[in-house]
Design a protein around this motif. Structure first.
Motif, mmCIF file in Angstrom:
data_model
loop_
_atom_site.group_PDB
_atom_site.id
_atom_site.type_symbol
_atom_site.label_atom_id
_atom_site.label_comp_id
_atom_site.label_asym_id
_atom_site.label_seq_id
_atom_site.Cartn_x
_atom_site.Cartn_y
_atom_site.Cartn_z
ATOM 1 N N ILE A 199 -17.762 -41.209 11.487
ATOM 2 C CA ILE A 199 -17.227 -39.938 11.976
ATOM 3 C C ILE A 199 -17.041 -40.037 13.487
ATOM 4 O O ILE A 199 -17.950 -40.443 14.209
ATOM 5 N N TRP A 200 -15.857 -39.662 13.956
ATOM 6 C CA TRP A 200 -15.479 -39.892 15.351
ATOM 7 C C TRP A 200 -15.597 -38.660 16.244
ATOM 8 O O TRP A 200 -15.258 -38.712 17.428
ATOM 9 N N THR A 201 -16.057 -37.556 15.718
ATOM 10 C CA THR A 201 -16.142 -36.329 16.482
ATOM 11 C C THR A 201 -17.298 -35.484 15.993
ATOM 12 O O THR A 201 -17.739 -35.628 14.848
ATOM 13 N N SER A 202 -17.806 -34.598 16.843
ATOM 14 C CA SER A 202 -18.842 -33.658 16.401
ATOM 15 C C SER A 202 -18.242 -32.338 15.939
ATOM 16 O O SER A 202 -18.966 -31.448 15.493
ATOM 17 N N SER A 203 -16.921 -32.211 16.016
ATOM 18 C CA SER A 203 -16.256 -30.965 15.599
ATOM 19 C C SER A 203 -16.018 -30.988 14.092
ATOM 20 O O SER A 203 -14.876 -31.049 13.620
ATOM 21 N N VAL A 204 -17.129 -30.990 13.346
ATOM 22 C CA VAL A 204 -17.050 -31.039 11.892
ATOM 23 C C VAL A 204 -17.988 -29.979 11.297
ATOM 24 O O VAL A 204 -18.953 -29.570 11.928
#
Length: 209
Positions: A199-204
């Motif tokens: 996963i490349w972002t914390s906006s999940v």
């Protein structure tokens, strides 16, 4: 405003209203300021098959990802007894094991905008919908519709086989299947194939069917 039924949840190039059209663009825009840090806490489910006595094991991770949003309610009602919650967790663990197995079996299938089959290729929501149909669950067509229709769960409750929704500008632009330890199975974007990726972002946010 949610996407219309039958409309793919992201496209192969460019952006609309600042929303990344596929995984690669979302990563390029968000990586510089976000880091995923899985906790590493895991549990293991072991399942014996009668055919040949083969032992199959699936790791169900409860890694927590920092998403920068308020923690939602758990997937089960607060009034359930401990026995009801335990049974729910067992059922989900077994079902999600089958989800993860189906997701892995599609590794290498090409990405195609609007695709919903192995033969034609998959877009992100087409892939997720196909996998869940394999375990008897029908999901809406687009990633935004899926996010609205499934139960929201907290990051600490996320386990392999759950859904991962990627956000930008207040809207969902991508959906994937959680693979545990901060990874997902997904159909990334144009020119790529179904694969397991960090996963490349914390906006999940996480969802459970």
């Amino acid at each position: 405003m949610p996407a219309r039924l039958g409309t793919p949840s992201h496209t192969s190039s460019g952006t609309t209203a600042g929303i990344p059209r596929h995984r690669a663009e979302g990563r390029a825009r968000l990586t510089a300021r976000t880091v995923v840090r899985p906790t590493g806490r895991t549990s293991t489910l072991r399942r014996m098959t009668t055919a040949g006595g083969l032992a199959l094991a699936a790791v169900a991770s409860t890694a927590a990802l920092s998403v920068g949003t308020a923690q939602p309610a758990e997937a089960y009602p607060a009034h359930w007894t401990s026995a009801q919650r335990a049974q729910y967790e067992r059922d989900i663990e077994i079902r999600n094991y089958e989800v993860l197995k189906a997701a892995r079996n599609l590794e290498g299938v090409k990405y195609r905008y609007g695709g919903t089959t192995v033969q034609s290729g998959f877009d992100c929501s087409g892939y997720v919908g196909y996998v869940y149909k394999k375990v008897g669950k029908t999901l809406p067509r687009t990633s935004s519709q899926m996010a609205q229709s499934v139960g929201r769960i907290s990051t600490k409750s996320a386990r392999t086989g759950d859904l991962v929704f990627f956000w930008s500008g207040g809207r969902v632009y991508h959906v994937a299947i959680y693979a545990g330890s901060g990874y997902v199975w997904h159909a990334p974007g144009t020119g790529e194939r179904v694969k397991r990726e960090k996963i490349w972002t914390s906006s999940v946010t996480f969802g459970r069917v």
